[in-house]
Design a protein around this motif. Structure first.
Motif, mmCIF file in Angstrom:
data_model
loop_
_atom_site.group_PDB
_atom_site.id
_atom_site.type_symbol
_atom_site.label_atom_id
_atom_site.label_comp_id
_atom_site.label_asym_id
_atom_site.label_seq_id
_atom_site.Cartn_x
_atom_site.Cartn_y
_atom_site.Cartn_z
ATOM 1 N N GLU A 105 4.463 -1.675 -5.939
ATOM 2 C CA GLU A 105 3.351 -2.228 -6.725
ATOM 3 C C GLU A 105 3.473 -3.733 -6.911
ATOM 4 O OE1 GLU A 105 0.442 -1.111 -8.014
ATOM 5 O OE2 GLU A 105 0.814 0.641 -6.770
ATOM 6 N N THR A 116 4.005 -5.856 -4.854
ATOM 7 C CA THR A 116 3.447 -6.605 -3.723
ATOM 8 C C THR A 116 1.924 -6.557 -3.697
ATOM 9 O OG1 THR A 116 3.416 -4.733 -2.149
ATOM 10 C CG2 THR A 116 5.493 -5.949 -2.384
ATOM 11 N N LYS A 117 1.308 -5.719 -4.511
ATOM 12 C CA LYS A 117 -0.150 -5.542 -4.483
ATOM 13 C C LYS A 117 -0.865 -6.762 -5.072
ATOM 14 C CE LYS A 117 -0.526 -1.089 -3.139
ATOM 15 N NZ LYS A 117 -0.917 -0.048 -4.098
ATOM 16 N N ALA A 143 -6.933 0.933 -6.013
ATOM 17 C CA ALA A 143 -5.866 0.003 -5.643
ATOM 18 C C ALA A 143 -4.475 0.601 -5.857
ATOM 19 C CB ALA A 143 -5.994 -1.296 -6.433
ATOM 20 N N LYS A 144 -4.342 1.484 -6.845
ATOM 21 C CA LYS A 144 -3.040 2.104 -7.118
ATOM 22 C C LYS A 144 -2.625 3.041 -5.995
ATOM 23 C CE LYS A 144 -1.945 0.617 -11.328
ATOM 24 N NZ LYS A 144 -0.655 -0.045 -11.644
ATOM 25 N N SER A 168 -3.909 2.885 -2.758
ATOM 26 C CA SER A 168 -4.064 2.287 -1.438
ATOM 27 C C SER A 168 -2.721 1.894 -0.817
ATOM 28 C CB SER A 168 -4.958 1.053 -1.524
ATOM 29 O OG SER A 168 -5.133 0.464 -0.247
ATOM 30 N N GLN A 169 -2.577 2.199 0.480
ATOM 31 C CA GLN A 169 -1.364 1.839 1.222
ATOM 32 C C GLN A 169 -1.666 0.812 2.323
ATOM 33 O OE1 GLN A 169 1.628 3.061 0.067
ATOM 34 N NE2 GLN A 169 0.192 3.744 -1.514
ATOM 35 N N THR A 172 -1.538 -2.517 4.127
ATOM 36 C CA THR A 172 -0.366 -3.394 4.130
ATOM 37 C C THR A 172 -0.530 -4.649 4.980
ATOM 38 O OG1 THR A 172 2.022 -3.474 4.547
ATOM 39 C CG2 THR A 172 0.725 -2.125 6.052
ATOM 40 N N SER A 220 -5.976 -12.496 -0.665
ATOM 41 C CA SER A 220 -5.363 -11.346 -1.346
ATOM 42 C C SER A 220 -6.423 -10.280 -1.572
ATOM 43 C CB SER A 220 -4.750 -11.765 -2.688
ATOM 44 O OG SER A 220 -5.763 -12.181 -3.588
ATOM 45 N N GLY A 250 -6.070 -3.816 -3.405
ATOM 46 C CA GLY A 250 -5.397 -2.659 -2.806
ATOM 47 C C GLY A 250 -4.522 -3.012 -1.626
ATOM 48 N N GLY A 275 -1.151 -4.580 -0.220
ATOM 49 C CA GLY A 275 0.219 -4.964 -0.548
ATOM 50 C C GLY A 275 0.997 -5.253 0.726
#
Length: 362
Positions: free
Chosen positions: A257, A259-260, A307-308, A310-311, A313, A346, A349, A351
């Motif tokens: 988290e 890095t998000k 966003a929590k 989401s993966q 990257t 940025s 969602g 990271g």
């Protein structure tokens, strides 16, 4: 109608040469029974002898050559030794004795029969606990076996040529590996040189981002990948060995988290402080497929409006002149999606999945 040749005289000469009858002497020269001068063959270089001292100070002279599946400097242990005290296989003497090196550097000799019955190759299983008390084990022999199986299954057999027969680490690399385990890096993959990965990028897309996985639900199956810009294929790979294989450690859980919602400009100093690497595009393509095959879904890299969850990257170690590569699995279109954004961009969602590069002895 036959096309008229551009050079009739040249064609006539060639046809006459082709139809010419060989003389008896010319026919005889073609016979395998005709004696010929044998060519001088270059002798293969002989193995250079090495020496080691035994416990009494006597010199053991040996040839550093493989015996069976054991190559020089392979670590072995005595069967049933709970302490798993390591010995190093060095080679064999001219009279066939097996030469080993103990932890203190002293040499000893045993018979080939004793080697076969009493000793076995050491499986390097590293075990560390995270600060939360979770124990993480990493079996480098298992990592090698799984990596070989993955490349074989996905027609990436060129990658196998650069993989070592066993994973050997220097003291510095072993210390970094143990540190990574304590930080929660619980998965690993053995990868070929980045030069070879880059040459096979199109193949990686086709094999790993487009082909269906047997047994996956229809909603999780792959359609053709999406690539926003062809220049992404020329992305510069950073902080990796270009000419040799390496070990990559990563976390199987969600993206951290912390890095998000941060830009690559924010993430670069954070990753440097933690001694983390970002992923590269080639590594991402391999890991997303590997994890999808294991979990039977795309939890490893799936985008979400939440966003929590989401993966999505950043691939911090793949850079294009305009910015940084990023990637995710897009559930709506059932596809791997790769694009780039400027390093000051940025997203809530978005990271960055960390990794740790561990150099190996090859």
């Amino acid at each position: 109608m036959r096309k008229s040749p551009e050079n009739p005289e040249r064609q006539l000469e060639e046809e006459m040469n082709e139809s010419a009858i060989l003389t008896p002497s010319e026919i005889g020269a073609l016979s395998p029974r005709v004696p010929r001068k044998s060519e001088m063959l270059r002798e293969a270089p002989k193995p250079v002898e090495s020496k080691i001292l035994d416990a009494d100070g006597n010199t053991i002279t040996y040839l550093p050559e493989a015996v069976g599946e054991l190559s020089p400097d392979t670590q072995i242990i005595k069967k049933g030794d709970r302490a798993k005290r390591p010995l190093i296989f060095k080679g064999r003497t001219k009279d066939g004795k097996i030469v080993l090196e103990a932890e203190d550097g002293e040499g000893l000799t045993i018979t080939s029969r004793d080697l076969e019955i009493t000793y076995e190759r050491s499986r390097r299983i590293y075990s560390e606990k995270t600060k939360e008390g979770r124990e993480i084990k990493l079996d480098t022999e298992e990592v090698l076996r799984e990596s070989v199986g993955f490349y074989t299954a996905h027609e990436l057999k060129d990658f196998l040529k650069e993989l070592p027969r066993e994973v050997r680490l220097s003291a510095q690399s072993e210390a970094r590996l143990r540190e990574a385990l304590r930080e929660g890096f619980d998965k690993a993959m053995l990868l070929p040189s980045t030069d070879l990965q880059e040459k096979n990028l199109d193949n990686l897309f086709g094999e790993l981002s487009d082909k269906e996985i047997p047994g996956l639900p229809k909603g999780e199956q792959y359609t053709d990948h999406y690539l926003w810009d062809e220049d992404i294929k020329k992305a510069d790979i950073q902080k990796r060995p270009k000419k040799k294989a390496y070990l990559l450690l990563y976390q199987s859980g969600p993206i951290p988290e912390e890095t998000k919602g941060k830009t690559p400009n924010d993430l670069d100093p954070l990753f440097a402080q933690k001694k983390w690497n970002g992923l590269t595009l080639e590594e991402y393509l391999m890991l997303q497929r590997k994890e999808a095959e294991v979990s039977k879904d795309h939890r490893f890299d799936a985008y979400s409006d939440d966003a929590k969850k989401s993966q999505w990257t950043w691939l911090l170690d793949s850079r294009v002149p305009q910015g940084v590569v990023r990637a995710h699995w897009y559930p709506r279109d059932r596809q791997v999606s790769v694009s780039w954004s400027e390093s000051g961009h940025s997203g809530a969602g978005l990271g960055a999945r960390p990794a740790v590069v561990v150099e190996i002895e090859v």
